[in-house]
Design a protein around this motif. Structure first.
Motif, PDB file in Angstrom:
ATOM      1  N   PRO A   1      -2.871  -7.137   3.327  1.00 41.14           N
ATOM      2  CA  PRO A   1      -4.034  -6.709   2.546  1.00 41.14           C
ATOM      3  C   PRO A   1      -5.285  -6.635   3.427  1.00 41.14           C
ATOM      4  CG  PRO A   1      -2.821  -8.421   1.388  1.00 41.14           C
ATOM      5  CD  PRO A   1      -2.229  -8.327   2.762  1.00 41.14           C
ATOM      6  N   ALA A   2      -6.258  -5.851   2.980  1.00 42.49           N
ATOM      7  CA  ALA A   2      -7.514  -5.732   3.718  1.00 42.49           C
ATOM      8  C   ALA A   2      -8.141  -7.115   3.901  1.00 42.49           C
ATOM      9  CB  ALA A   2      -8.470  -4.815   2.961  1.00 42.49           C
ATOM     10  N   GLY A   3      -8.732  -7.348   5.066  1.00 39.62           N
ATOM     11  CA  GLY A   3      -9.331  -8.650   5.356  1.00 39.62           C
ATOM     12  C   GLY A   3     -10.473  -8.990   4.414  1.00 39.62           C
ATOM     13  N   ASP A   4     -11.103  -7.961   3.839  1.00 35.59           N
ATOM     14  CA  ASP A   4     -12.262  -8.201   2.963  1.00 35.59           C
ATOM     15  C   ASP A   4     -11.891  -7.958   1.497  1.00 35.59           C
ATOM     16  OD1 ASP A   4     -11.815  -5.525   3.328  1.00 35.59           O
ATOM     17  OD2 ASP A   4     -13.913  -4.959   3.455  1.00 35.59           O
ATOM     18  N   LEU A   5     -10.597  -8.113   1.167  1.00 32.57           N
ATOM     19  CA  LEU A   5     -10.117  -7.756  -0.173  1.00 32.57           C
ATOM     20  C   LEU A   5     -10.878  -8.472  -1.296  1.00 32.57           C
ATOM     21  CD1 LEU A   5      -7.810  -6.074  -1.504  1.00 32.57           C
ATOM     22  CD2 LEU A   5      -6.540  -8.184  -1.681  1.00 32.57           C
TER      23      LEU A   5
ATOM     24  N   GLU B   1     -12.814  -3.765   6.868  1.00 35.83           N
ATOM     25  CA  GLU B   1     -11.912  -2.786   7.467  1.00 35.83           C
ATOM     26  C   GLU B   1     -12.172  -1.426   6.852  1.00 35.83           C
ATOM     27  OE1 GLU B   1      -7.774  -3.806   8.547  1.00 35.83           O
ATOM     28  OE2 GLU B   1      -8.085  -5.497   7.223  1.00 35.83           O
TER      29      GLU B   1
END
Lengths: 240, 323
Positions: free
Chosen positions: A8-12, A26
């Motif tokens: 998953p995106a690091g900034d989810l 990202e």
């Protein structure tokens, strides 16, 4: 057979405004498009208006991670360094920008994130924890950082002393650091000038240095700083 | 009995929701005075309430505003859902696949606006083929199946399935149907929660979504079916659908597909190891956490209604491309 691996995106789980300022941000399709368009615009501008010449492009490592550093005399500097990067590396490039200037208001943060792909460094609290986070993103990304070790723009065009923070990011790691010297940026866009003057600029890229042997401590950081400052000075004086 | 050309059922539901949103603060305050709310619960309820205050008009007004705003509104919702899905699964790093899914979504929206069912159907296979074929060109076989499969799944869920919900706007009775579906899908979750608390004993799917019970699922099915059948009876009066067997089937379909949508997204989240798909809506998580139940309702109801003559898609066919 490999298992499917989801990442998953690091900034989810960050709110949109937090995500802009996060080191874990990202870029997706939209940011990819805006950054590519911005890059094309900036390259055309630098090559046309400032007749930018780039020397030593062969010194850039073939793939991330690496760090590109240079003297800092104008707001154009990061744009010049980013535009020198080959097309295939464009998505890994992150200029490290002062948080208090480039990420202060949401509108400016949106520009810095969507156009420049910049990551913030907060000058007032850039302790070892912040440096550690930058180091992780650099290596695990893997990413390419554009960084100005003087910590601020030169007020008179001369190069200032390098700060040791960069040492904390690369000490004891195999990540190459590419020293560069940018000439003409101060004359083209001195602090306070609103519109850049149509003066020529030249970017010299030197051979990469690595600091795998340097200790991740005060002595190691200082050694790294001294060597990089010498490398950039040498490029300035033309004796590569 | 229409107001601004809006169907009375659509109007009644809108008024009902507006009324509910108006009196909710009074209920919160009463509960609080009676000392029934812990500070944490109180804060959570207010955050959720404020989100609904923004979300409800954003959902309903485009559907009331006419065919074009309705299609555009659902397309925006679908795009945001895709974005959350892509960021949660890591698919967002594949810009080519994302671009194809986005182009597919735009073309589907065009087909809907044009009322060109043939093109809408054609896109399902064409876009899937393009995702599978274009992903070859990067010459990176590592991760190929995962990339392509995630792209195809996303296009089917958020493009094609939500597109069917959107396509209802091409019928004269589309707006009241769409608003009824939204209302019933959301209430379906609420009914399942409430009846589950009261009657639920046996777990429905302990590994996927441990809080759901069979009692809740059945309770929701009964209540939602009753409500949706009643609404459809008033909307589709004088059509072949207005018979008890059809009305009950439609209600059961809505309740089932709604609950399945919820479970599908739970399953995806479990597999990814995340709790919420994003942090878009304060108190709710991502938009997908809210609209997961809507995904499969569209195709099921659209085809049922179309096959049995409940809707005729009476907007002129091929508005833009026709001759």
């Amino acid at each position: 057979m490999d298992e499917w691996r989801y990442q998953p995106a690091g900034d989810l789980h960050l709110k949109p405004t937090e995500s802009l300022r996060s080191l874990h941000r990202e870029a997706g399709l939209i940011a990819g498009i805006t950054q590519t368009a911005w890059r094309a615009l900036v390259r055309t501008y630098l090559r046309g208006y400032h007749r930018l010449r780039v020397e030593g492009i062969e010194h850039l490592p073939a793939k991330p991670p690496f760090v590109m550093i240079a003297n800092h005399a104008s707001h154009l500097d990061a744009l010049v360094l980013a535009s020198a990067m080959p097309w295939r590396l464009r998505r890994s490039v992150f200029p490290i920008a002062a948080g208090d200037v480039f990420f202060e208001t949401p509108a400016v943060a949106l520009f810095s994130a969507m156009m420049l792909n910049a990551l913030p460094m907060w000058r007032k609290r850039c302790g070892s924890h912040a440096m550690q986070e930058l180091r992780e993103r650099l290596i695990e990304g893997p990413s390419i950082y554009i960084l100005f070790p003087e910590g601020t723009r030169s007020r008179d065009g001369s190069m200032g002393r390098f700060k040791p923070g960069l040492g904390m990011i690369v000490a004891g790691s195999p990540v190459p650091v590419v020293p560069c010297h940018l000439e003409g940026a101060f004359a083209a866009s001195p602090p306070g000038a609103r519109i850049p003057r149509p003066l020529p600029m030249r970017l010299r890229i030197g051979p990469a240095l690595t600091f795998a042997e340097a200790g991740n401590d005060r002595t190691g950081w200082q050694e790294i700083t001294t060597r990089l400052e010498a490398a950039v000075t040498a490029l300035r004086d033309g004796s590569r | 009995m229409t107001f601004l050309g809006i169907h009375p059922i659509a109007l009644a539901i809108t008024a009902g929701i507006a009324g509910a949103l108006l009196i909710t603060p009074a209920i919160f305050i009463t509960l609080e005075k009676a000392g029934k709310l812990s500070p944490a619960l109180r804060a959570d309820l207010w955050t959720r309430y404020k989100s609904w205050l923004i979300l409800a008009p954003l959902m309903i007004l485009p559907l009331l505003a006419g065919r074009v705003p309705a299609v555009v509104g659902v397309a925006v919702l679908a795009a945001l859902c895709y974005r959350e899905f892509a960021r949660a699964t890591g698919l967002f790093r594949e810009h080519l696949v994302s671009a194809l899914v986005s182009v597919g979504g735009l073309l589907l929206s065009f087909a809907i606006l044009d009322n060109w069912l043939g093109f809408f159907d054609a896109l399902e296979s064409l876009i899937v083929s393009l995702i599978v074929i274009f992903s070859l060109f990067s010459d990176q076989p590592k991760g190929y199946i995962q990339r392509v499969a995630l792209g195809v799944l996303a296009f089917m869920l958020f493009g094609v399935s939500l597109g069917h919900f959107s396509y209802l706007a091409n019928d004269r009775l589309g707006p009241p149907l769409q608003i009824s579906i939204l209302l019933c899908v959301e209430l379906n979750d609420v009914f399942a929660y409430c009846t589950g608390k009261t009657f639920g004993r046996r777990k429905l799917s302990p590994n996927t979504s441990p809080n759901k019970t069979i009692g809740g699922a059945l309770g929701a099915m009964v209540l939602t079916t009753a409500l949706f059948a009643t609404l459809v009876h008033f909307i589709l009066r004088d059509t072949p659908i207005d018979q008890p067997i059809h009305l009950i089937t439609l209600g059961v379909l809505l309740s089932l597909t709604g609950q399945w949508g919820d479970l599908v997204m739970s399953s995806i989240k479990r597999d990814l190891g995340i709790k919420d798909m994003a942090a878009t809506i304060p108190g709710h998580g991502g938009l997908l956490d809210r609209f997961d139940s809507l995904i499969f309702v569209g195709p099921a109801l659209f085809h049922y209604l179309f096959y049995f003559g409940g809707i005729t898609l009476d907007t002129p066919a091929r508005v833009f491309t026709g001759h």
